[in-house]
Design an enzyme around this catalytic site. Structure first.
Site, PDB file in Angstrom:
ATOM      1  N   ASP A  32      -0.171   5.179   0.931  1.00  9.04           N
ATOM      2  CA  ASP A  32      -0.357   6.116   2.049  1.00  9.04           C
ATOM      3  C   ASP A  32      -0.459   5.380   3.381  1.00  9.04           C
ATOM      4  O   ASP A  32      -1.246   4.439   3.536  1.00  9.04           O
ATOM      5  CB  ASP A  32      -1.615   6.953   1.817  1.00  9.04           C
ATOM      6  CG  ASP A  32      -1.479   7.852   0.604  1.00  9.04           C
ATOM      7  OD1 ASP A  32      -0.814   8.889   0.708  1.00  9.04           O
ATOM      8  OD2 ASP A  32      -2.027   7.494  -0.459  1.00  9.04           O
ATOM      9  N   THR A  67      -2.810   0.892  -4.407  1.00  7.72           N
ATOM     10  CA  THR A  67      -3.270   2.155  -3.839  1.00  7.72           C
ATOM     11  C   THR A  67      -4.636   2.554  -4.375  1.00  7.72           C
ATOM     12  O   THR A  67      -5.054   2.104  -5.444  1.00  7.72           O
ATOM     13  CB  THR A  67      -2.240   3.262  -4.149  1.00  7.72           C
ATOM     14  OG1 THR A  67      -2.706   4.510  -3.642  1.00  7.72           O
ATOM     15  CG2 THR A  67      -1.999   3.390  -5.650  1.00  7.72           C
ATOM     16  N   GLY A  68      -5.294   3.415  -3.627  1.00  4.61           N
ATOM     17  CA  GLY A  68      -6.526   4.012  -4.115  1.00  4.61           C
ATOM     18  C   GLY A  68      -6.266   5.181  -5.042  1.00  4.61           C
ATOM     19  O   GLY A  68      -7.181   5.698  -5.679  1.00  4.61           O
ATOM     20  N   ASP A  71      -2.402  -0.710   5.855  1.00  2.00           N
ATOM     21  CA  ASP A  71      -2.768  -0.099   7.136  1.00  2.00           C
ATOM     22  C   ASP A  71      -4.233   0.279   7.264  1.00  2.00           C
ATOM     23  O   ASP A  71      -4.697   0.581   8.366  1.00  2.00           O
ATOM     24  CB  ASP A  71      -1.944   1.178   7.350  1.00  2.00           C
ATOM     25  CG  ASP A  71      -2.411   2.318   6.454  1.00  2.00           C
ATOM     26  OD1 ASP A  71      -2.444   2.132   5.205  1.00  2.00           O
ATOM     27  OD2 ASP A  71      -2.765   3.382   6.983  1.00  2.00           O
ATOM     28  N   ASN A  96      -9.236  -0.240   3.177  1.00  2.00           N
ATOM     29  CA  ASN A  96      -9.175  -0.680   1.784  1.00  2.00           C
ATOM     30  C   ASN A  96      -8.034  -1.659   1.520  1.00  2.00           C
ATOM     31  O   ASN A  96      -7.854  -2.134   0.403  1.00  2.00           O
ATOM     32  CB  ASN A  96      -9.083   0.515   0.820  1.00  2.00           C
ATOM     33  CG  ASN A  96      -7.867   1.382   1.045  1.00  2.00           C
ATOM     34  OD1 ASN A  96      -7.296   1.421   2.130  1.00  2.00           O
ATOM     35  ND2 ASN A  96      -7.449   2.081   0.007  1.00  2.00           N
ATOM     36  N   ASP A 123       0.847  -1.190   0.000  1.00  2.00           N
ATOM     37  CA  ASP A 123       0.000   0.000   0.000  1.00  2.00           C
ATOM     38  C   ASP A 123       0.886   1.245   0.000  1.00  2.00           C
ATOM     39  O   ASP A 123       2.078   1.182   0.350  1.00  2.00           O
ATOM     40  CB  ASP A 123      -0.900  -0.040   1.239  1.00  2.00           C
ATOM     41  CG  ASP A 123      -1.649   1.252   1.457  1.00  2.00           C
ATOM     42  OD1 ASP A 123      -2.320   1.707   0.516  1.00  2.00           O
ATOM     43  OD2 ASP A 123      -1.554   1.815   2.568  1.00  2.00           O
ATOM     44  N   LYS A 171      -8.666  -4.180  -3.929  1.00  2.00           N
ATOM     45  CA  LYS A 171      -7.240  -4.421  -4.152  1.00  2.00           C
ATOM     46  C   LYS A 171      -6.970  -5.924  -4.239  1.00  2.00           C
ATOM     47  O   LYS A 171      -6.116  -6.365  -5.018  1.00  2.00           O
ATOM     48  CB  LYS A 171      -6.412  -3.815  -3.022  1.00  2.00           C
ATOM     49  CG  LYS A 171      -6.348  -2.302  -3.012  1.00  2.00           C
ATOM     50  CD  LYS A 171      -5.422  -1.808  -1.908  1.00  2.00           C
ATOM     51  CE  LYS A 171      -5.356  -0.300  -1.840  1.00  2.00           C
ATOM     52  NZ  LYS A 171      -4.429   0.161  -0.776  1.00  2.00           N
TER      53      LYS A 171
END
Length: 271
Positions: free
Chosen positions: A10, A42-43, A220, A223, A8, A197
């Site tokens: 962020d 990632t988003g 973390d 998502n 991931d 994801k």
């Protein structure tokens, strides 16, 4: 043996200053030199991910899962390997919910644009656009229909209190037709049904011929929960919530302590 590491961005690869710690860069390089493939998950859209990806100075073809699983790219030519999108009718349905909620804005991510379905770009929305190095543009549903652009991801945005109320009203109804994730206190994301994801990671694993037991996933946030559960070795960051930590096989250090580097060195390379 770990052959693929899903990371991931962020709160995981990036520290709280939105920078990649040097220790993380070194550990990722060691992993690739050991033959382990890397996929950033990632988003964010490509515009908000590519600058960080390039800092890692990969020498081989690696991968990116963007928009919370809606698109999967290879880094050699940024080719889209898999993509999942919302239909125009699905976007219309989403807009119906926000149209009568003036404190909640519907934003749309396409391969090349970041839109908000409003006459003007709200300050809060542009602040999010700044995080992904993009100028948000306004669009109407008629303009979207005429453009026939691929909508990869929709996000409702508003102040935390407004989003709490909005989510309470509509989560149950929307979750029947979309994959929903509250990725930030000011964002509720609506993705094509079944897309996460983890679903994109499963597609990549199938492409590469890897099984879940050969994958380590580090994250973390909510998502990240599906990919942490999917991977044979799911790792929660030290700064993750308890609900994420209980899903994981291991817990590493925080993002400000180079937790990704610790996980790679202690859980993947020392096998």
């Amino acid at each position: 043996m770990i052959k693929l590491i899903a990371i991931d961005l962020d709160g995981t690869l990036l520290n709280s200053q939105k920078e990649i710690p040097l220790e993380n860069k070194k550990a990722i390089k060691e992993a690739t030199e050991a033959g382990i493939k890397i996929v950033l998950c990632t988003g964010r859209p490509l515009s908000g991910t590519k600058p960080y990806f390039e800092q890692l100075d990969f020498q081989e073809d690696e991968f990116l899962i963007l928009n919370n699983g809606c698109s999967l790219h290879s880094s050699s030519d940024w080719q889209v390997l898999h993509a999942h999108s919302l239909s125009f009718e699905e976007v219309e349905t989403l807009y119906e919910k926000s149209a009568n909620n003036p404190d909640v804005y519907l934003t749309l991510t396409t391969p090349n644009h970041y839109y908000v379905v409003e006459p003007k770009v709200p300050e809060l929305v542009q602040e999010d656009g700044d995080l992904v190095f993009t100028q948000v543009e306004t669009i109407t549903l008629d303009e979207l229909k005429q453009s026939q652009e691929l909508v990869l991801q929709a996000m409702y945005m508003g102040e935390a209190e407004a989003m709490d109320s909005f989510e309470g009203l509509f989560r149950s109804e929307l979750s029947e037709h979309y994959s929903l994730v509250r990725s930030q206190d000011y964002i509720l994301e609506a993705l094509p049904k079944g897309i996460t994801k983890a679903s994109a990671l499963q597609e990549l694993a199938a492409d590469l011929g890897f099984g879940p037991q050969e994958i380590m996933a580090i994250g973390d946030a909510p998502n990240d929960s599906e990919m942490i559960a999917f991977a044979g070795l799911g790792v929660a960051m030290g700064n993750a919530s308890e609900s994420i930590k209980v899903l994981a096989n291991r817990v590493t250090k925080t993002c400000d302590q180079a937790g990704v580097a610790y996980a790679i060195c202690h859980f993947a390379l020392k096998q």
